[in-house]
Design a protein around this motif. Structure first.
Motif, PDB file in Angstrom:
ATOM      1  N   THR A   1       5.123   0.830  -5.149  1.00 58.63           N
ATOM      2  CA  THR A   1       4.122   0.485  -4.138  1.00 58.63           C
ATOM      3  C   THR A   1       2.754   0.299  -4.788  1.00 58.63           C
ATOM      4  O   THR A   1       1.949  -0.526  -4.344  1.00 58.63           O
ATOM      5  CB  THR A   1       4.020   1.558  -3.038  1.00 58.63           C
ATOM      6  OG1 THR A   1       3.579   2.789  -3.603  1.00 58.63           O
ATOM      7  CG2 THR A   1       5.356   1.760  -2.333  1.00 58.63           C
ATOM      8  N   GLY A   2       2.484   1.090  -5.852  1.00 58.19           N
ATOM      9  CA  GLY A   2       1.219   0.938  -6.557  1.00 58.19           C
ATOM     10  C   GLY A   2       1.113  -0.392  -7.277  1.00 58.19           C
ATOM     11  O   GLY A   2       0.069  -1.046  -7.255  1.00 58.19           O
ATOM     12  N   VAL A   3       2.205  -0.803  -7.908  1.00 59.27           N
ATOM     13  CA  VAL A   3       2.214  -2.095  -8.604  1.00 59.27           C
ATOM     14  C   VAL A   3       1.964  -3.231  -7.622  1.00 59.27           C
ATOM     15  O   VAL A   3       1.139  -4.129  -7.863  1.00 59.27           O
ATOM     16  CB  VAL A   3       3.553  -2.300  -9.341  1.00 59.27           C
ATOM     17  CG1 VAL A   3       3.671  -3.733  -9.859  1.00 59.27           C
ATOM     18  CG2 VAL A   3       3.692  -1.300 -10.483  1.00 59.27           C
ATOM     19  N   ARG A   4       2.670  -3.205  -6.511  1.00 59.60           N
ATOM     20  CA  ARG A   4       2.517  -4.257  -5.507  1.00 59.60           C
ATOM     21  C   ARG A   4       1.121  -4.247  -4.901  1.00 59.60           C
ATOM     22  O   ARG A   4       0.526  -5.303  -4.669  1.00 59.60           O
ATOM     23  CB  ARG A   4       3.580  -4.096  -4.420  1.00 59.60           C
ATOM     24  CG  ARG A   4       5.001  -4.315  -4.908  1.00 59.60           C
ATOM     25  CD  ARG A   4       5.992  -4.212  -3.774  1.00 59.60           C
ATOM     26  NE  ARG A   4       5.778  -5.237  -2.768  1.00 59.60           N
ATOM     27  CZ  ARG A   4       6.473  -5.334  -1.640  1.00 59.60           C
ATOM     28  NH1 ARG A   4       7.418  -4.428  -1.372  1.00 59.60           N
ATOM     29  NH2 ARG A   4       6.243  -6.285  -0.789  1.00 59.60           N
ATOM     30  N   ALA A   5       0.587  -3.034  -4.633  1.00 60.87           N
ATOM     31  CA  ALA A   5      -0.743  -2.935  -4.042  1.00 60.87           C
ATOM     32  C   ALA A   5      -1.810  -3.418  -5.009  1.00 60.87           C
ATOM     33  O   ALA A   5      -2.749  -4.118  -4.609  1.00 60.87           O
ATOM     34  CB  ALA A   5      -1.026  -1.503  -3.610  1.00 60.87           C
ATOM     35  N   ASP A   6      -1.701  -3.055  -6.287  1.00 62.13           N
ATOM     36  CA  ASP A   6      -2.677  -3.515  -7.281  1.00 62.13           C
ATOM     37  C   ASP A   6      -2.694  -5.033  -7.356  1.00 62.13           C
ATOM     38  O   ASP A   6      -3.764  -5.658  -7.443  1.00 62.13           O
ATOM     39  CB  ASP A   6      -2.367  -2.919  -8.651  1.00 62.13           C
ATOM     40  CG  ASP A   6      -2.687  -1.436  -8.732  1.00 62.13           C
ATOM     41  OD1 ASP A   6      -3.428  -0.947  -7.860  1.00 62.13           O
ATOM     42  OD2 ASP A   6      -2.171  -0.771  -9.659  1.00 62.13           O
TER      43      ASP A   6
END
Length: 229
Positions: free
Chosen positions: A30-35
């Motif tokens: 989720t962090g990768v996608r959000a970044d």
């Protein structure tokens, strides 16, 4: 008995694997996608601002005069960038209209119905504490006197935190009123409210900070002092 033990063991391994994958999804994916999503929103804003947002206003029979008209905030669309020096020199996030789950995956979200940036009233913004880029992971570090700086591409708006983090429950919607409840503000003004979840991996409560508009500065004049320290 062996069949039962083997079956239970396999189920435990399967469940354990699923739990590990879910944790990896929450902590990493989720962090990768959000970044990536937030970077896209920031790039979009910079492109939009580099092209200019002035529109010609022409009255019948008059010559063309170029004036700047603020565009309405559109749901799910970015319109500003927020900087909080306390959270790090590189910390900056896009601000989008709306606080639904889809919007908050792409950045911070402006509560629809609260004031526009820099205007009279309460400009209220929400963000995830954890997952989807962890934008407000260090929210508890915020202190009175800290600067929260925003820009809409034409103006820098510097707010100063007066109170918080204040802990409350999700149903306490008075914290984003025009004169926010419990903020200590005695009269209408130009305020900012930031909200996020608490505890860090839960959502049973909310953390709140309130700030007042301290100064404004044209973008052409350069960054405000709060960002140059």
């Amino acid at each position: 008995m062996r069949v039962i033990v083997r079956t239970v063991s396999e189920l435990c391994i399967t469940v354990g694997t699923l739990i590990v994958l879910f944790v990896v999804y929450l902590l990493f994916w989720t962090g990768v996608r959000a970044d990536s999503a937030m970077s896209d929103q920031l790039d979009r804003l910079h492109r939009q601002w580099s092209q200019g947002n002035a529109r010609p206003a022409v009255a019948p029979g008059e010559r063309t005069v170029t004036v700047t008209r603020p565009s309405p905030y559109r749901h799910g669309e970015p319109f500003a960038i927020m900087y909080i020096p306390r959270l790090g020199p590189a910390w900056h996030k896009p601000v989008l209209e709306g606080t639904d789950a889809g919007t908050l995956k792409k950045g911070l979200g402006h509560y629809a119905g609260t004031a526009r940036l820099g205007r009279q009233g309460n400009f209220a913004v929400a963000g995830h504490r954890r997952t989807y880029g962890d934008p407000f992971e260090d929210f508890p570090r915020l202190r009175p006197g800290d600067a929260v700086v925003l820009t809409d591409g034409t103006t820098w708006f510097t707010y100063r935190i007066d109170k918080g983090p204040y802990k409350t429950v999700p149903t306490d919607i008075g914290v984003i009123d025009a004169v926010p409840r419990k903020s200590g503000y005695p009269r209408p003004g130009r305020y900012l409210t930031l909200t996020t979840c608490d505890p860090e991996w839960g959502h049973s409560h909310r953390l709140i900070v309130w700030a007042h508009l301290d100064s404004t500065r044209p973008v052409e004049a350069g960054e405000p002092g709060a960002l140059r320290r």
